[in-house]
Write a protein that holds these residues in place. Sequence first.
Motif, short mmCIF file in Angstrom:
data_model
loop_
_atom_site.label_atom_id
_atom_site.label_comp_id
_atom_site.label_asym_id
_atom_site.label_seq_id
_atom_site.Cartn_x
_atom_site.Cartn_y
_atom_site.Cartn_z
N MET A 118 0.84 -1.19 0.00
CA MET A 118 0.00 0.00 0.00
C MET A 118 0.88 1.24 0.00
N THR A 119 0.35 2.29 -0.54
CA THR A 119 1.08 3.55 -0.52
C THR A 119 0.97 4.19 0.86
N PRO A 120 1.94 5.01 1.23
CA PRO A 120 1.86 5.68 2.55
C PRO A 120 0.63 6.56 2.71
N LEU A 121 0.17 7.16 1.64
CA LEU A 121 -1.03 8.00 1.72
C LEU A 121 -2.26 7.16 2.05
N THR A 122 -2.39 6.01 1.43
CA THR A 122 -3.53 5.12 1.70
C THR A 122 -3.49 4.62 3.13
N VAL A 123 -2.31 4.24 3.60
CA VAL A 123 -2.18 3.76 4.98
C VAL A 123 -2.52 4.88 5.96
N GLY A 124 -2.08 6.09 5.67
CA GLY A 124 -2.40 7.22 6.53
C GLY A 124 -3.88 7.52 6.61
N ILE A 125 -4.55 7.46 5.47
CA ILE A 125 -6.00 7.71 5.44
C ILE A 125 -6.74 6.63 6.20
N ILE A 126 -6.34 5.38 6.03
CA ILE A 126 -6.98 4.28 6.75
C ILE A 126 -6.79 4.44 8.25
N CYS A 127 -5.58 4.79 8.67
CA CYS A 127 -5.30 4.93 10.11
C CYS A 127 -6.06 6.10 10.73
N VAL A 128 -6.13 7.22 10.02
CA VAL A 128 -6.87 8.37 10.54
C VAL A 128 -8.36 8.05 10.63
N ALA A 129 -8.89 7.39 9.63
CA ALA A 129 -10.30 7.00 9.68
C ALA A 129 -10.56 6.04 10.83
N TYR A 130 -9.63 5.10 11.04
CA TYR A 130 -9.74 4.16 12.16
C TYR A 130 -9.71 4.90 13.49
N LEU A 131 -8.80 5.89 13.62
CA LEU A 131 -8.73 6.68 14.85
C LEU A 131 -10.05 7.38 15.14
N VAL A 132 -10.59 8.03 14.14
CA VAL A 132 -11.83 8.79 14.33
C VAL A 132 -12.99 7.87 14.71
N VAL A 133 -13.12 6.76 14.00
CA VAL A 133 -14.23 5.84 14.26
C VAL A 133 -14.12 5.25 15.66
N MET A 134 -12.93 4.80 16.03
CA MET A 134 -12.77 4.17 17.34
C MET A 134 -12.96 5.18 18.48
N LEU A 135 -12.48 6.40 18.30
CA LEU A 135 -12.68 7.41 19.34
C LEU A 135 -14.15 7.79 19.48
N LEU A 136 -14.86 7.86 18.37
CA LEU A 136 -16.30 8.15 18.44
C LEU A 136 -17.08 7.01 19.07
N MET A 137 -16.54 5.79 18.98
CA MET A 137 -17.19 4.65 19.63
C MET A 137 -16.92 4.63 21.14
N GLY A 138 -15.98 5.44 21.60
CA GLY A 138 -15.71 5.54 23.02
C GLY A 138 -14.59 4.65 23.54
N VAL A 139 -13.74 4.17 22.65
CA VAL A 139 -12.62 3.33 23.06
C VAL A 139 -11.55 4.23 23.69
N ASN A 140 -10.83 3.72 24.67
CA ASN A 140 -9.77 4.45 25.36
C ASN A 140 -8.73 4.92 24.35
N ILE A 141 -8.27 6.16 24.50
CA ILE A 141 -7.38 6.75 23.51
C ILE A 141 -6.03 6.04 23.44
N GLY A 142 -5.54 5.54 24.55
CA GLY A 142 -4.27 4.80 24.53
C GLY A 142 -4.36 3.54 23.70
N ILE A 143 -5.45 2.83 23.86
CA ILE A 143 -5.65 1.60 23.10
C ILE A 143 -5.81 1.90 21.61
N VAL A 144 -6.51 2.98 21.31
CA VAL A 144 -6.71 3.36 19.90
C VAL A 144 -5.40 3.75 19.26
N LEU A 145 -4.56 4.53 19.96
CA LEU A 145 -3.29 4.96 19.38
C LEU A 145 -2.34 3.79 19.17
N VAL A 146 -2.28 2.87 20.14
CA VAL A 146 -1.41 1.70 19.99
C VAL A 146 -1.87 0.83 18.84
#
Length: 76
Positions: free
Chosen positions: A1-29
């Motif tokens: 995968m290209t770095p841009l695609t990986v970055g977009i996927i990770c940022v989307a994952y961060l936003v979704v998981m944080l909106l679901m209420g998961v602990n920020i440490g777990i989401v970042l790791v």
Amino acid sequence: MTPLTVGIICVAYLVVMLLMGVNIGIVLVSAGFMGIYLSTGRFNIAVALLGTTAFTAIKEYVFGVIPLFVMMGLFV
């Protein structure tokens, strides 16, 4: 995968998981682990980097001083 695609996927994952209420440490790791795995394609490299990064971050002087300072404030 290209770095841009990986970055977009990770940022989307961060936003979704944080909106679901998961602990920020777990989401970042987990986002960091997922980003390394998607970039390299090797599970062993992602696990090794996760372990060494966690160790080097925790061995800092600040992580020993701040809890002791808070404990001293509680005793006072």
